[in-house]
Design a protein around this motif. Sequence first.
Motif, PDB file in Angstrom:
ATOM      1  N   SER A   1       5.197  15.761  -3.051  1.00 53.65           N
ATOM      2  CA  SER A   1       4.463  14.669  -2.420  1.00 53.65           C
ATOM      3  C   SER A   1       5.433  13.632  -1.854  1.00 53.65           C
ATOM      4  O   SER A   1       6.272  13.112  -2.577  1.00 53.65           O
ATOM      5  N   PHE A   2       5.294  13.347  -0.560  1.00 54.87           N
ATOM      6  CA  PHE A   2       6.128  12.340   0.098  1.00 54.87           C
ATOM      7  C   PHE A   2       5.256  11.127   0.415  1.00 54.87           C
ATOM      8  O   PHE A   2       4.198  11.263   1.020  1.00 54.87           O
ATOM      9  N   TRP A   3       5.708   9.960  -0.018  1.00 51.52           N
ATOM     10  CA  TRP A   3       4.905   8.746   0.138  1.00 51.52           C
ATOM     11  C   TRP A   3       5.435   7.883   1.276  1.00 51.52           C
ATOM     12  O   TRP A   3       6.629   7.865   1.572  1.00 51.52           O
ATOM     13  N   SER A   4       4.497   7.147   1.867  1.00 50.59           N
ATOM     14  CA  SER A   4       4.839   6.123   2.848  1.00 50.59           C
ATOM     15  C   SER A   4       4.331   4.786   2.326  1.00 50.59           C
ATOM     16  O   SER A   4       3.181   4.689   1.876  1.00 50.59           O
ATOM     17  N   TYR A   5       5.185   3.763   2.387  1.00 53.30           N
ATOM     18  CA  TYR A   5       4.813   2.428   1.930  1.00 53.30           C
ATOM     19  C   TYR A   5       4.522   1.552   3.142  1.00 53.30           C
ATOM     20  O   TYR A   5       5.249   1.594   4.138  1.00 53.30           O
ATOM     21  N   PHE A   6       3.452   0.744   3.028  1.00 54.79           N
ATOM     22  CA  PHE A   6       3.045  -0.036   4.199  1.00 54.79           C
ATOM     23  C   PHE A   6       2.422  -1.368   3.777  1.00 54.79           C
ATOM     24  O   PHE A   6       2.089  -1.582   2.599  1.00 54.79           O
ATOM     25  N   SER A   7       2.245  -2.232   4.746  1.00 54.36           N
ATOM     26  CA  SER A   7       1.563  -3.504   4.560  1.00 54.36           C
ATOM     27  C   SER A   7       0.391  -3.581   5.526  1.00 54.36           C
ATOM     28  O   SER A   7       0.352  -2.867   6.538  1.00 54.36           O
ATOM     29  N   VAL A   8      -0.565  -4.467   5.228  1.00 54.81           N
ATOM     30  CA  VAL A   8      -1.745  -4.658   6.070  1.00 54.81           C
ATOM     31  C   VAL A   8      -1.957  -6.163   6.230  1.00 54.81           C
ATOM     32  O   VAL A   8      -1.950  -6.906   5.237  1.00 54.81           O
TER      33      VAL A   8
ATOM     34  N   GLY B   1       0.830  -1.192   0.000  1.00 59.88           N
ATOM     35  CA  GLY B   1       0.000   0.000   0.000  1.00 59.88           C
ATOM     36  C   GLY B   1       0.865   1.243   0.000  1.00 59.88           C
ATOM     37  O   GLY B   1       2.037   1.208   0.385  1.00 59.88           O
ATOM     38  N   ALA B   2       0.283   2.362  -0.434  1.00 62.43           N
ATOM     39  CA  ALA B   2       1.022   3.624  -0.456  1.00 62.43           C
ATOM     40  C   ALA B   2       0.061   4.760  -0.116  1.00 62.43           C
ATOM     41  O   ALA B   2      -1.069   4.800  -0.614  1.00 62.43           O
TER      42      ALA B   2
END
Length: 834
Positions: free
Chosen positions: A553-560, A516-517
């Motif tokens: 724009s600064f993105w954060s990458y994540f998992s769920v 996800g982002a």
Amino acid sequence: MKSLGERFEREVFNPYCELLKAEYRFNEKFAHAKQVWSEKLTMNELVNGAFLEKSQIYAAGEAVETLPLQAETRGTINRKLSGRNLYRHQTDAIKQILRGENTVVATGTSSGKTLCYQLPILDDLIRDSADGLRAIIIYPLNALVNDQLEEWGEILRPFPNITFARFTGQTPKDHKDFVSLLTRGIAAKYEDSPLKTQEKLKAIDDDLKNQRENLPPNQLNHREAIRATPPNILVTNFSMLEYLLERPIDDSIFRNARLKFLVLDEVHAYRGVQATEIGFLVRRLKDRLTVEDLTCVATSATLGKRDDAESEAKVRRFVSRLFDGEFAKPNPIYGTPATPELLQPSFRPAPEKYIEAAQLIRNGDETAAIAKLSPNQNSESLAELLRRDENLFKLRSEILVKPIKLDDAAQRLWANETNAAAGLQAFLEIIARAKMDGANEDLLPTRLHYFVKAQDGLYVCLHENCPARTDGKAAYFVSRRHVNTEEGYCPECWLRNQKSLLVEVVTCRKCGYLYGAMQDLGPKKWQAIDDGNADKQAQFDDFSTELGWGAESFWSYFSVERDLPFPDAEIFDDEDADAPTFAPSVLDWCVECGKKRSQGGENNCECAKPHLRKIKIFHRQCQHKKDGPTIEDLAKSEKKLLSACPNCDAKNTSGLEPVRRFQESDDETGMAMAIPLSHFQVTNNAETANQPRKLLCFTDNRQRAAAFPALLEEETFTHDLGRKILEILDATDGERIELESLGKALANRTDEADDNFDSKLFLPTSRFPDKSLNADERKNLWLSETFAYLAAKRLSHSLDIRAGLKNINLSFDDCPFDVLVTISEVAFDVEGEF
């Protein structure tokens, strides 16, 4: 054989979809996401259309015999049109141009605008074919130049004493270069040929011989020939004409010119700065050739509004300024629509009749097709029969008065008929076939428009009660926008009166693992606060599900967990085990409002009954150390890109992150569509069929074109300033020179009264102040330009090539400038960076 629409879907759109499917990777853990992605890559999802648009059918003009033309010109018209009359706007324009009056032709695409000026130019040259340049035709793009060159070759082939040429950046320099260019083009066709080497070489030689023999004898094919014997007609673009007027080597082209015609095609393309440049170019051309009686012609498909006096007056003012000449009424000349006519007795076939007749025509039996359409009609030709067709009359007079979806048009012809769309496509194919008799005008010239949207990304709904979830698997979507749903929300949840924000998914370029982002709004909010408070608090973990495209724009990458699980990957040897990639931070995130839920802090979820999901953030483009926010990083605009995929360790290469969005730009979509479209045959391959037209694809950035003159001026100034600085320094024999003295010396070089005046050294208009300057102000202006120039990060890129052999040192002792009080001494070396 399938209909045109069916073949378009099979031969153009399906290969495009297959290209998209092959472009993005999916890890085996995300088979459900891959299935949704594949199912959505269909014409129903990506294409709006086909839309059916009727091209304008124009009223016929005067008989060719009544026009004041030479017999040879009339013969050319008859050959070109196979006996058909010219349109009224064509005859009006031809008569006006023959009288020497400046003319604007503003008619639609494929309305014969080119003939409006080709025929008067041809007629004038038939009357007097003496040597020398007589007409210049300017097109805005090389693609148009090349396309129109064939038209000129066809018209001028019977007149070998009238010469013509193309002069663009693609024009070969001499005969050897021309033959080499032809050979390379032919050889490219045989690259994948199974022929043996000797057979291939012979085939290339044979093709080369045939091409050279079929070239118009009066076409000048290379620069050397054009300069030696200038053509009567020169086809070029405005940039090349600028060079031709300036370069001494091209002086011979204009030496004995008797220029009578100047044509600007697609004149609507010239706006703003570019229109000003073209206006000055036209004036320089007139001044160079001392032309007083020049007939100017402008053509456009989109210039002004017909029957709008104010709009027409505006067009006349525009072209008058552009050409520096008068354009009087009745300019602009617009096309006169033809009135539809239904011959009697008439008939009205059902859709299945057209389907059956179209198949007969594909099989080469036109007589049987005529009988199938109307057994009781006695028609000699298909065109004659269709003039009695009530469906054709209704299309022309009622249905196609504006663009309409093909399916809707079919239903207006045959309401509630299941095969209406197929019948209309067959009908259009039959109408197009009737045009194959060159003596007939178009009965219904039409265009099919397909609007293909670029991929909008892949999105997931993380609401665990989403009605679109199947077998516990997350619901995926290919857009943030859905009908009757607020943008960015799951449409299925919306129907159940529950809100759930869609989260964009990115994929690893190598292994296809999905993450996800979200956009981290912390940097924007931090930089927006300007209250003078040195103890501003960090504002991390304030997210937006819209990623945006800007550099800010600064993105954060994540998992769920479960939906986008964090990979069970080993810790790679070259990674720090404590790095965020392998020690993600965990947050409770609300899918309804898009905010975190935590004790204390700001920007928290305030939903009464939040639906929370635990997300594991393993990378932030705005750095966030494991033990807390890094406040210093919030004030920066520097991104920390993801270094490696947590699943496969694919590395960040050349500043390109290992993950990517499921998106492509409009240009990329156009290119992907153009590949299969370039191989698409509109007609079948039967010998009796019309030859398919070439595909002409180009992108046209007007803003960039308008900015080009200013950019060129800036580049020229940078080079000339460096050249002049070195020249002044060389004259000092290595002695130290004050910066102020250097500025004064440069200012003197721009003074026409000074002995050292240099006409090539001048400030770009964008840098020169509006007011006139005295001597001190001019010196200070050049002093500031010199300082800015020498403070460039890479001085060696700006200076003359000789600077690579020199060292230039700048020192500031007892610096008098307030802006430099923190600098005690600065040294610059032109061989490196500073």
